[in-house]
Design a protein around this motif. Structure first.
Motif, PDB file in Angstrom:
ATOM      1  N   THR A  54      -8.730 -16.362 -56.663  1.00 35.27           N
ATOM      2  CA  THR A  54      -7.802 -16.572 -57.787  1.00 35.27           C
ATOM      3  C   THR A  54      -8.056 -15.563 -58.918  1.00 35.27           C
ATOM      4  O   THR A  54      -7.144 -15.236 -59.658  1.00 35.27           O
ATOM      5  N   THR A  55      -9.280 -15.062 -59.012  1.00 34.22           N
ATOM      6  CA  THR A  55      -9.591 -14.062 -60.035  1.00 34.22           C
ATOM      7  C   THR A  55      -9.040 -12.690 -59.648  1.00 34.22           C
ATOM      8  O   THR A  55      -8.259 -12.084 -60.378  1.00 34.22           O
ATOM      9  N   PHE A  56      -9.436 -12.219 -58.451  1.00 30.31           N
ATOM     10  CA  PHE A  56      -9.102 -10.839 -58.070  1.00 30.31           C
ATOM     11  C   PHE A  56      -7.688 -10.687 -57.511  1.00 30.31           C
ATOM     12  O   PHE A  56      -7.236  -9.566 -57.276  1.00 30.31           O
ATOM     13  N   SER A  57      -6.981 -11.810 -57.315  1.00 29.55           N
ATOM     14  CA  SER A  57      -5.581 -11.735 -56.851  1.00 29.55           C
ATOM     15  C   SER A  57      -4.698 -11.002 -57.864  1.00 29.55           C
ATOM     16  O   SER A  57      -3.666 -10.435 -57.502  1.00 29.55           O
ATOM     17  N   PHE A  58      -5.109 -10.984 -59.141  1.00 29.24           N
ATOM     18  CA  PHE A  58      -4.288 -10.326 -60.168  1.00 29.24           C
ATOM     19  C   PHE A  58      -4.399  -8.795 -60.112  1.00 29.24           C
ATOM     20  O   PHE A  58      -3.562  -8.102 -60.678  1.00 29.24           O
ATOM     21  N   LEU A  59      -5.431  -8.313 -59.410  1.00 32.27           N
ATOM     22  CA  LEU A  59      -5.635  -6.860 -59.316  1.00 32.27           C
ATOM     23  C   LEU A  59      -4.473  -6.150 -58.612  1.00 32.27           C
ATOM     24  O   LEU A  59      -3.984  -5.122 -59.123  1.00 32.27           O
ATOM     25  N   PRO A  60      -3.974  -6.648 -57.441  1.00 32.33           N
ATOM     26  CA  PRO A  60      -2.825  -5.979 -56.797  1.00 32.33           C
ATOM     27  C   PRO A  60      -1.588  -5.937 -57.705  1.00 32.33           C
ATOM     28  O   PRO A  60      -0.819  -4.975 -57.645  1.00 32.33           O
ATOM     29  N   GLN A  61      -1.421  -6.956 -58.567  1.00 32.22           N
ATOM     30  CA  GLN A  61      -0.274  -6.971 -59.487  1.00 32.22           C
ATOM     31  C   GLN A  61      -0.424  -5.883 -60.553  1.00 32.22           C
ATOM     32  O   GLN A  61       0.551  -5.200 -60.880  1.00 32.22           O
ATOM     33  N   VAL A  62      -1.646  -5.721 -61.064  1.00 33.42           N
ATOM     34  CA  VAL A  62      -1.902  -4.659 -62.047  1.00 33.42           C
ATOM     35  C   VAL A  62      -1.629  -3.294 -61.415  1.00 33.42           C
ATOM     36  O   VAL A  62      -0.933  -2.444 -61.996  1.00 33.42           O
ATOM     37  N   LEU A  89       3.546  -9.228 -53.695  1.00 34.08           N
ATOM     38  CA  LEU A  89       3.421 -10.161 -52.568  1.00 34.08           C
ATOM     39  C   LEU A  89       1.946 -10.467 -52.298  1.00 34.08           C
ATOM     40  O   LEU A  89       1.571 -11.622 -52.062  1.00 34.08           O
ATOM     41  N   LEU A  90       1.113  -9.418 -52.373  1.00 39.69           N
ATOM     42  CA  LEU A  90      -0.325  -9.581 -52.106  1.00 39.69           C
ATOM     43  C   LEU A  90      -0.969 -10.501 -53.142  1.00 39.69           C
ATOM     44  O   LEU A  90      -1.788 -11.364 -52.799  1.00 39.69           O
ATOM     45  N   ASN A 126      -4.473 -28.288 -59.398  1.00 39.15           N
ATOM     46  CA  ASN A 126      -4.354 -27.300 -58.324  1.00 39.15           C
ATOM     47  C   ASN A 126      -3.206 -27.615 -57.383  1.00 39.15           C
ATOM     48  O   ASN A 126      -2.593 -26.704 -56.818  1.00 39.15           O
ATOM     49  N   GLY A 127      -2.882 -28.887 -57.211  1.00 36.60           N
ATOM     50  CA  GLY A 127      -1.724 -29.272 -56.398  1.00 36.60           C
ATOM     51  C   GLY A 127      -0.431 -28.730 -57.002  1.00 36.60           C
ATOM     52  O   GLY A 127       0.401 -28.143 -56.307  1.00 36.60           O
ATOM     53  N   ILE A 128      -0.278 -28.909 -58.330  1.00 38.75           N
ATOM     54  CA  ILE A 128       0.924 -28.411 -59.021  1.00 38.75           C
ATOM     55  C   ILE A 128       0.965 -26.878 -59.002  1.00 38.75           C
ATOM     56  O   ILE A 128       1.999 -26.272 -58.712  1.00 38.75           O
ATOM     57  N   THR A 129      -0.193 -26.249 -59.297  1.00 37.44           N
ATOM     58  CA  THR A 129      -0.256 -24.775 -59.293  1.00 37.44           C
ATOM     59  C   THR A 129       0.108 -24.226 -57.918  1.00 37.44           C
ATOM     60  O   THR A 129       0.835 -23.228 -57.805  1.00 37.44           O
ATOM     61  N   LEU A 130      -0.377 -24.888 -56.852  1.00 39.85           N
ATOM     62  CA  LEU A 130      -0.088 -24.432 -55.490  1.00 39.85           C
ATOM     63  C   LEU A 130       1.413 -24.504 -55.208  1.00 39.85           C
ATOM     64  O   LEU A 130       1.984 -23.573 -54.627  1.00 39.85           O
ATOM     65  N   CYS A 131       2.065 -25.596 -55.637  1.00 40.86           N
ATOM     66  CA  CYS A 131       3.522 -25.740 -55.443  1.00 40.86           C
ATOM     67  C   CYS A 131       4.266 -24.600 -56.144  1.00 40.86           C
ATOM     68  O   CYS A 131       5.169 -23.992 -55.566  1.00 40.86           O
ATOM     69  N   LEU A 132       3.885 -24.302 -57.397  1.00 41.53           N
ATOM     70  CA  LEU A 132       4.565 -23.268 -58.173  1.00 41.53           C
ATOM     71  C   LEU A 132       4.311 -21.876 -57.581  1.00 41.53           C
ATOM     72  O   LEU A 132       5.220 -21.054 -57.453  1.00 41.53           O
ATOM     73  N   SER A 133       3.066 -21.630 -57.186  1.00 40.88           N
ATOM     74  CA  SER A 133       2.691 -20.338 -56.615  1.00 40.88           C
ATOM     75  C   SER A 133       3.391 -20.095 -55.269  1.00 40.88           C
ATOM     76  O   SER A 133       3.897 -19.003 -55.013  1.00 40.88           O
ATOM     77  N   LEU A 134       3.458 -21.145 -54.444  1.00 41.23           N
ATOM     78  CA  LEU A 134       4.147 -21.021 -53.153  1.00 41.23           C
ATOM     79  C   LEU A 134       5.655 -20.843 -53.354  1.00 41.23           C
ATOM     80  O   LEU A 134       6.318 -20.187 -52.546  1.00 41.23           O
ATOM     81  N   SER A 135       6.198 -21.435 -54.444  1.00 41.09           N
ATOM     82  CA  SER A 135       7.628 -21.256 -54.750  1.00 41.09           C
ATOM     83  C   SER A 135       7.924 -19.785 -55.047  1.00 41.09           C
ATOM     84  O   SER A 135       8.923 -19.233 -54.581  1.00 41.09           O
ATOM     85  N   ILE A 136       7.026 -19.132 -55.834  1.00 40.89           N
ATOM     86  CA  ILE A 136       7.196 -17.710 -56.165  1.00 40.89           C
ATOM     87  C   ILE A 136       7.087 -16.865 -54.892  1.00 40.89           C
ATOM     88  O   ILE A 136       7.890 -15.971 -54.653  1.00 40.89           O
ATOM     89  N   LEU A 137       6.098 -17.195 -54.051  1.00 45.03           N
ATOM     90  CA  LEU A 137       5.895 -16.479 -52.781  1.00 45.03           C
ATOM     91  C   LEU A 137       7.116 -16.628 -51.878  1.00 45.03           C
ATOM     92  O   LEU A 137       7.600 -15.646 -51.293  1.00 45.03           O
ATOM     93  N   LYS A 162      20.870  -8.868 -50.666  1.00 47.98           N
ATOM     94  CA  LYS A 162      20.881  -8.224 -51.980  1.00 47.98           C
ATOM     95  C   LYS A 162      19.476  -7.833 -52.439  1.00 47.98           C
ATOM     96  O   LYS A 162      19.168  -7.887 -53.623  1.00 47.98           O
ATOM     97  N   ALA A 163      18.606  -7.462 -51.488  1.00 49.43           N
ATOM     98  CA  ALA A 163      17.232  -7.065 -51.825  1.00 49.43           C
ATOM     99  C   ALA A 163      17.238  -5.948 -52.860  1.00 49.43           C
ATOM    100  O   ALA A 163      18.013  -5.009 -52.759  1.00 49.43           O
ATOM    101  N   GLN A 164      16.342  -6.101 -53.876  1.00 51.57           N
ATOM    102  CA  GLN A 164      16.407  -5.195 -55.027  1.00 51.57           C
ATOM    103  C   GLN A 164      15.278  -4.189 -55.130  1.00 51.57           C
ATOM    104  O   GLN A 164      15.012  -3.658 -56.175  1.00 51.57           O
ATOM    105  N   GLY A 165      14.532  -3.939 -54.084  1.00 53.67           N
ATOM    106  CA  GLY A 165      13.482  -2.919 -54.249  1.00 53.67           C
ATOM    107  C   GLY A 165      12.323  -3.100 -53.319  1.00 53.67           C
ATOM    108  O   GLY A 165      12.424  -3.779 -52.300  1.00 53.67           O
ATOM    109  N   ASN A 166      11.219  -2.487 -53.705  1.00 54.84           N
ATOM    110  CA  ASN A 166      10.040  -2.451 -52.845  1.00 54.84           C
ATOM    111  C   ASN A 166       9.290  -3.775 -52.834  1.00 54.84           C
ATOM    112  O   ASN A 166       9.475  -4.627 -53.679  1.00 54.84           O
ATOM    113  N   SER A 167       8.377  -3.919 -51.840  1.00 58.69           N
ATOM    114  CA  SER A 167       7.560  -5.133 -51.761  1.00 58.69           C
ATOM    115  C   SER A 167       6.142  -4.797 -52.140  1.00 58.69           C
ATOM    116  O   SER A 167       5.280  -5.593 -52.004  1.00 58.69           O
TER     117      SER A 167
END
Lengths: 94, 94
Positions: free
Chosen positions: A16-24, B38-39, B67-78, B89-94
């Motif tokens: 959870t800490t180093f996951s932000f590195l790919p975003q940076v 994505l990573l 952590n249950g709520i965070t996991l739901c939100l994080s998986l939603s973004i993923l 309508k893909a808008q760019g690189n991954s």
């Protein structure tokens, strides 16, 4: 001896800490911050700062280290979001 | 009585958990995921899943809930990242 539960906690903290590195790195290379939420990184950075204070209060070295690194990475994303959008090549909404 | 330190921890947990909500809402409205890593969300979601396992192992209700709520939100973004980029309508690189 470190238990399997503590190993899971250590791995979780590192991920959870180093996951932000790919975003940076992604933002640094593409200079694209159009889909990054300013509000998310503002709230998240403040939350991690409070976790850091909490870690200092209870003298937890692992909390201080993990939250210190996460705060640096999160503030880097926040800084890039603000600077890139304020620059001449701003790419979209905030 | 809850101490000031525990209040800081509770506020920190709420902020770092619910900070992901504005990111979900932003993506949902704009359908733009071009600058989302994505990573980052793959590693972060796995890390939060391990924190959830850790919380269950030590029977910590607050860790399980946050952590249950965070996991739901994080998986939603993923999920949105993958689905939107795979769509017409893909808008760019991954």
């Amino acid at each position: 001896m470190i238990s399997i539960i503590e190993c899971i906690g250590m791995l979780a903290g590192m991920l959870t800490t180093f996951s932000f590195l790919p975003q940076v790195i992604k933002i640094w290379h593409t200079r694209n911050v159009s889909s990054i939420s300013l509000l998310m990184y503002s709230l998240f950075s403040f939350g991690v700062f409070l976790w850091l204070l909490y870690g200092i209060s209870i003298s937890s070295l692992s909390m201080i280290i993990f939250n210190g690194i996460t705060l640096c990475l999160s503030l880097s994303i926040l800084y890039l979001k603000i600077v890139i959008e304020a620059g001449p090549k701003a790419q979209g909404n905030s």
